[in-house]
Design an enzyme around this catalytic site. Structure first.
Site, PDB file in Angstrom:
ATOM      1  N   GLY A  73       0.495  -1.606  -0.120  1.00  0.00           N
ATOM      2  CA  GLY A  73       0.022  -0.250   0.095  1.00  0.00           C
ATOM      3  C   GLY A  73       0.933   1.201   0.111  1.00  0.00           C
TER       4      GLY A  73
ATOM      5  CG  ASP B 131      -8.573   1.286   9.995  1.00  0.00           C
ATOM      6  OD1 ASP B 131      -9.054   1.775  10.903  1.00  0.00           O
ATOM      7  OD2 ASP B 131      -8.804   0.800   8.974  1.00  0.00           O
TER       8      ASP B 131
ATOM      9  CB  VAL C 253      -9.534   5.542   1.391  1.00  0.00           C
ATOM     10  CG1 VAL C 253     -10.478   6.804   2.305  1.00  0.00           C
ATOM     11  CG2 VAL C 253      -8.528   5.165   2.543  1.00  0.00           C
TER      12      VAL C 253
ATOM     13  NE  ARG D 163      -2.269  -3.396  -4.002  1.00  0.00           N
ATOM     14  CZ  ARG D 163      -2.058  -3.829  -3.011  1.00  0.00           C
ATOM     15  NH1 ARG D 163      -2.492  -2.101  -2.469  1.00  0.00           N
ATOM     16  NH2 ARG D 163      -2.177  -5.018  -2.584  1.00  0.00           N
TER      17      ARG D 163
HETATM   18  P1  IMP Z   1      -4.643  -1.359  11.506  1.00  0.00           P
HETATM   19  O1  IMP Z   1      -4.085  -2.335  11.363  1.00  0.00           O
HETATM   20  O2  IMP Z   1      -6.192  -0.881  10.967  1.00  0.00           O
HETATM   21  O3  IMP Z   1      -4.196  -0.100  11.522  1.00  0.00           O
HETATM   22  O4  IMP Z   1      -5.238  -1.028   9.925  1.00  0.00           O
HETATM   23  C1  IMP Z   1      -3.402  -1.779   8.994  1.00  0.00           C
HETATM   24  C2  IMP Z   1      -3.811  -1.770   7.903  1.00  0.00           C
HETATM   25  O5  IMP Z   1      -4.813  -2.422   6.883  1.00  0.00           O
HETATM   26  C3  IMP Z   1      -3.466  -1.051   5.985  1.00  0.00           C
HETATM   27  O6  IMP Z   1      -1.457  -1.308   6.129  1.00  0.00           O
HETATM   28  C4  IMP Z   1      -3.368  -0.778   5.147  1.00  0.00           C
HETATM   29  O7  IMP Z   1      -2.952  -2.119   4.692  1.00  0.00           O
HETATM   30  C5  IMP Z   1      -5.263  -1.889   5.182  1.00  0.00           C
HETATM   31  N1  IMP Z   1      -6.004  -0.717   5.829  1.00  0.00           N
HETATM   32  C6  IMP Z   1      -6.648   0.277   6.496  1.00  0.00           C
HETATM   33  N2  IMP Z   1      -7.732   0.269   6.627  1.00  0.00           N
HETATM   34  C7  IMP Z   1      -8.091   0.905   5.195  1.00  0.00           C
HETATM   35  C8  IMP Z   1      -8.260   1.493   4.008  1.00  0.00           C
HETATM   36  O8  IMP Z   1      -8.989   2.241   4.596  1.00  0.00           O
HETATM   37  N3  IMP Z   1      -7.997   1.127   2.911  1.00  0.00           N
HETATM   38  C9  IMP Z   1      -7.078  -0.019   2.190  1.00  0.00           C
HETATM   39  N4  IMP Z   1      -6.538  -0.487   3.112  1.00  0.00           N
HETATM   40  C10 IMP Z   1      -6.981  -0.080   4.445  1.00  0.00           C
END
Ligand code: IMP
Length: 182
Positions: free
Chosen positions: A47, A106, A156, A168
C-alpha cells in the site's frame, strides 16, 4: 487511473492528486529538515509504494530504502493485529536511523506490532511517517511523527491503497461506493 474512469465504483474523492502532491512535498521537507542525513526508509508493501515513490523523490539527498511485506489477519476490511511477515527486510537495521513509511493507520494494531518487531532489532531511532490516519479508529496509542492527512473512519482506496487488490493505481484517495465493500 482517474476517478472518472471508474466513476460509479467510488463514493467520494477525499484527497485529490494535487493535494496529495503538495502534502507529500511538505512531508519530505520536514523529514529533510529533521535529519542530518536521511533515515533508512522502511516500507511496508504494497500500500505504501506510491507514497514512497513520491516522498523519496522529494527528498533532496540520497535515500536508502528497504521493504517488508506483512499480512494482517482479520475479517474483511478489519485488521486483527495478528501479523505474519511475508517478506523481511534485506538490511540489518541495528544502529540505523529508521523511518517506517506507512500507507494508512486504521486501528493502529499492525503498526504497533511492526514497531515492536523493528525496535527489537536495535535501530538508533525509529519514527513513523504515515500518509493517512483514521483518528477515530485508533485502538492503540502509537506515536506517529509525520502524518499526511487525518481522514474519517471510512474505507478508502487509491494512491497505493486497494480493495481486494483493485484501485491501487487510482491517482487520488477516494471512498468506495458501499456496494463495492461487500
Ligand atoms: P490497522 O492494523 O487496522 O491499522 O490496519 C492497517 C492496514 O490495513 C493498512 O496498512 C492497510 O493495508 C489496511 N487498511 C486499513 N484501512 C484501510 C483502508 O481504508 N483502505 C485500504 N486499506 C486499509
Amino acid at each position: 487511473m482517474e476517478p472518472e474512469d471508474i466513476g460509479d465504483e467510488l463514493a467520494e474523492v477525499l484527497i485529490g492528486e494535487s493535494q496529495l502532491r503538495d502534502r507529500v512535498r511538505q512531508l519530505a521537507a520536514a523529514i529533510d529538515a529533521d535529519y542530518d542525513e536521511p533515515p533508512l526508509f522502511v516500507v511496508v508493501l504494497k500500500g505504501a509504494v506510491m507514497f514512497l515513490a513520491d516522498l523519496a523523490r522529494d527528498v533532496p539527498q540520497s535515500v536508502e530504502m528497504d521493504f517488508m511485506a506483512v499480512s494482517s489477519y482479520g475479517y474483511g476490511t478489519q485488521s486483527s493485529g495478528v501479523v505474519r511477515i511475508l517478506k523481511d527486510l534485506d538490511l540489518d537495521i541495528r544502529g540505523r536511523h529508521v523511518l517506517l513509511v506507512e500507507d494508512i493507520i486504521d486501528s493502529g494494531l499492525t503498526l504497533s506490532w511492526l514497531l515492536r518487531n523493528l525496535s527489537a532489532r536495535g535501530p538508533a531511532s525509529l519514527e513513523v511517517c504515515a500518509l493517512l490516519r483514521k483518528r477515530d479508529a485508533l485502538q492503540v496509542d502509537v506515536d506517529i511523527r509525520y502524518v499526511g492527512f487525518d481522514i474519517p473512519n471510512a474505507f478508502v482506496v487509491g494512491y497505493g491503497l486497494d480493495h481486494a487488490e483493485k484501485y491501487r493505481n487510482l491517482r487520488c484517495i477516494a471512498t468506495l461506493a458501499p456496494e463495492r465493500l461487500t
